[in-house]
Design a protein around this motif. Sequence first.
Motif, mmCIF file in Angstrom:
data_model
loop_
_atom_site.group_PDB
_atom_site.id
_atom_site.type_symbol
_atom_site.label_atom_id
_atom_site.label_comp_id
_atom_site.label_asym_id
_atom_site.label_seq_id
_atom_site.Cartn_x
_atom_site.Cartn_y
_atom_site.Cartn_z
ATOM 1 N N GLU B 10 1.012 -1.000 -0.013
ATOM 2 C CA GLU B 10 -0.073 0.208 0.330
ATOM 3 C C GLU B 10 1.098 1.210 -0.145
ATOM 4 O O GLU B 10 0.843 1.775 -0.713
ATOM 5 C CB GLU B 10 -1.089 0.030 1.412
ATOM 6 C CG GLU B 10 -2.022 0.735 0.989
ATOM 7 C CD GLU B 10 -3.272 0.795 1.634
ATOM 8 O OE1 GLU B 10 -3.163 1.422 2.709
ATOM 9 O OE2 GLU B 10 -4.144 -0.896 2.270
ATOM 10 N N ILE B 11 2.083 1.801 0.496
ATOM 11 C CA ILE B 11 3.206 2.025 0.293
ATOM 12 C C ILE B 11 3.348 2.799 -0.387
ATOM 13 O O ILE B 11 3.871 3.892 -0.955
ATOM 14 C CB ILE B 11 3.963 2.314 1.785
ATOM 15 C CG1 ILE B 11 3.012 2.334 3.480
ATOM 16 C CG2 ILE B 11 5.054 3.242 2.002
ATOM 17 C CD1 ILE B 11 4.365 1.977 3.761
ATOM 18 N N LEU B 18 1.989 9.436 -6.017
ATOM 19 C CA LEU B 18 1.998 11.067 -5.568
ATOM 20 C C LEU B 18 3.017 11.154 -6.593
ATOM 21 O O LEU B 18 2.765 12.009 -6.669
ATOM 22 C CB LEU B 18 1.829 10.536 -4.370
ATOM 23 C CG LEU B 18 1.167 10.235 -2.978
ATOM 24 C CD1 LEU B 18 1.782 10.521 -2.198
ATOM 25 C CD2 LEU B 18 0.457 11.341 -3.247
ATOM 26 N N GLY B 21 2.029 12.300 -10.114
ATOM 27 C CA GLY B 21 1.379 13.728 -9.613
ATOM 28 C C GLY B 21 2.280 14.465 -9.941
ATOM 29 O O GLY B 21 1.747 15.344 -10.726
ATOM 30 N N MET B 22 3.213 14.084 -8.903
ATOM 31 C CA MET B 22 4.344 15.216 -8.652
ATOM 32 C C MET B 22 4.558 15.203 -10.450
ATOM 33 O O MET B 22 5.143 16.950 -10.857
ATOM 34 C CB MET B 22 4.831 15.289 -7.693
ATOM 35 C CG MET B 22 5.009 15.479 -6.279
ATOM 36 S SD MET B 22 5.431 14.758 -5.187
ATOM 37 C CE MET B 22 6.555 16.402 -5.267
ATOM 38 N N THR B 25 2.459 18.053 -12.611
ATOM 39 C CA THR B 25 2.578 19.242 -12.010
ATOM 40 C C THR B 25 4.131 19.815 -12.462
ATOM 41 O O THR B 25 4.116 21.176 -12.977
ATOM 42 C CB THR B 25 2.532 19.535 -11.278
ATOM 43 O OG1 THR B 25 2.996 18.549 -10.247
ATOM 44 C CG2 THR B 25 0.892 19.393 -10.576
ATOM 45 N N ASN B 26 5.483 19.167 -11.295
ATOM 46 C CA ASN B 26 6.344 19.740 -12.160
ATOM 47 C C ASN B 26 6.754 19.859 -13.891
ATOM 48 O O ASN B 26 7.446 20.919 -14.231
ATOM 49 C CB ASN B 26 7.331 18.176 -11.609
ATOM 50 C CG ASN B 26 8.290 18.896 -11.469
ATOM 51 O OD1 ASN B 26 8.575 20.380 -11.413
ATOM 52 N ND2 ASN B 26 9.886 18.778 -12.372
ATOM 53 N N TYR B 28 4.339 20.368 -15.816
ATOM 54 C CA TYR B 28 3.438 22.339 -16.291
ATOM 55 C C TYR B 28 4.945 23.248 -15.488
ATOM 56 O O TYR B 28 4.603 24.111 -16.164
ATOM 57 C CB TYR B 28 2.592 21.876 -15.638
ATOM 58 C CG TYR B 28 1.177 21.130 -16.413
ATOM 59 C CD1 TYR B 28 1.367 20.344 -17.869
ATOM 60 C CD2 TYR B 28 0.289 20.610 -15.712
ATOM 61 C CE1 TYR B 28 0.344 20.623 -17.888
ATOM 62 C CE2 TYR B 28 -0.252 20.035 -16.139
ATOM 63 C CZ TYR B 28 -0.806 19.480 -17.507
ATOM 64 O OH TYR B 28 -1.403 19.116 -17.842
ATOM 65 N N PHE B 29 5.557 22.896 -14.948
ATOM 66 C CA PHE B 29 6.028 24.001 -13.865
ATOM 67 C C PHE B 29 6.961 24.936 -15.154
ATOM 68 O O PHE B 29 7.677 25.467 -14.875
ATOM 69 C CB PHE B 29 6.535 23.945 -12.639
ATOM 70 C CG PHE B 29 7.986 25.293 -12.226
ATOM 71 C CD1 PHE B 29 6.558 26.303 -11.128
ATOM 72 C CD2 PHE B 29 8.893 24.724 -12.272
ATOM 73 C CE1 PHE B 29 7.900 26.775 -11.237
ATOM 74 C CE2 PHE B 29 9.616 26.112 -11.192
ATOM 75 C CZ PHE B 29 9.072 27.427 -11.180
#
Lengths: 362, 160
Positions: B10-11, B18, B21-22, B25-26, B28-29
């Motif tokens: 699970e971890i 996660l 997802g990062m 966004t990274n 896109y930045f």
Amino acid sequence: MAFSIYDFSSFTQSIHQLLSGVMSPAWVLVSELVLVGLVFLMFYALLGLALVYLERRVCAFIQNRLGPNRVGPQGIFQTIADLIKLLFKEIFIIKNADKFLFNLAPFIVIIASMMAIGALPFAKGLHAMDFNIGVFYILAVTSLGVVGILLAGWSSNSKYSLLGAMRSGAQIISYELSVGLSMLAIIIFSGSMQLSVIVESQANGWWIFKGHIPAFISFVIFLIAATAETNRGPFDLAEAESELTAGFHTEYSGIRFAFFFLAEYMNMFLAAALATTLFLGGWMPLHFGVDTQFNHIMDFVPPVVWFFGKTFFVIYIIMLFKWTFPRLRIDQLLTLEWKYLLPINLFNIVLIAFLVMMGWHF
Amino acid sequence: MNAFFNYFSEIGRGVKTLLKGMQITNGYFFKPREIVTQKYPENRATLKMFDQFKGEVIMPHDDNNQHRCTGCGICENNCPNGSIQILTKKETNAEGKAVRIVDKHIYHLSMCTFCGLCIKTCPSDAITWGQTFEHAVFDRSKLTKVLNKPGSTIKKEVKG
């Protein structure tokens, strides 16, 4: 050592001698305190404004927008304009609010973060106070901030504020554990709580490299827990715009609101600076191997640049957290802490103690 | 033992998603895609609004200064906050009959909520949405507009 050319202790010593030449020791102490206080106030205000601007720009780029770009070149004066607006706004005192606590709360929050920033080592000798229990002091002082948040929520006489403050209290009390334990990992490695000694111990390599995988796990846990401690997204339940309007600072206006806002951003800076100091070598330059050409070039970059470069890198990661992940529910928040972070952290500490005992770290 | 492995898998899965997802966004930045917001005052010349944009209520006129409004008053009746007033007058047409035609179709932009009920219910499709949106004026009376142009007449094909 090569970075002795950037040693600030001779600079501070010369100021001390200059002052001692013109006045008595008591006045020297007073004027030095005033000087350091003024420098830190300026630093605090300017860095807070810069961070607010940075966050808005980073968030905008992540969301394919432009962000503030009208006031000044690239919009750099936008936050100053916002601050001036906040200064002119009416300070609203609510009926039936506990006036004394209501007025006191923002000051407690801002004093807590201000006191913690005073203990950070920015460069060699550039250190307002170098306690031999620096890590412990910072932990103690930052947890004072939650008192201000709880007071703000309680004295506002509003259900949104109270709910936000209660959530914040539960969150900070539980994540304090993880922050403390992940800091403990570095205390075991370096064998000291003094921040300057921790930084010096990383002269031959940062702890995140020297400490193998356990140090990296500690670093990740520290980042997560520190994000939660500073009430930033995805752990911003205390504010939760969509549920509680603004959480504990719903009823505040004008400069008092600005205090909360500034304190939040400076807490983020503090978390990033601590991560830098403990795990990423503080103001130490990046070194590979021993005595190579690359190391000598790196030594010529001033330590202040190293410190702020690393700090802003960590700040960027924390901002990326906020603008990537959705907000956790309160039960998910506590599950993450008590079921995942805390057991992993405890096991990690035992592992690190074993590593240090066997001398397996570099 | 199974629960033990579940805990770690699970971890692992959580960290993986996660990081994914990062990564987005990274990305896109550092390499933003098409900027979705408009740089408004600079692109005023090229800015084109969308077909469904509700700028203001207008009454289209053709080249002969003719519109389709019969002055029936259905839009006035349907307006929830009374931002339309219709003034009619009697006129004798070519066949010598007395007919009612619209004198002034008054539209209060200051009161309009842009619900579109007037346009939806107009039986002769005389009014429609305009695309202009720069409505700021220094005098509130300028927001009261007469939609039919002076001297305009009704089109032949529209039944009164």
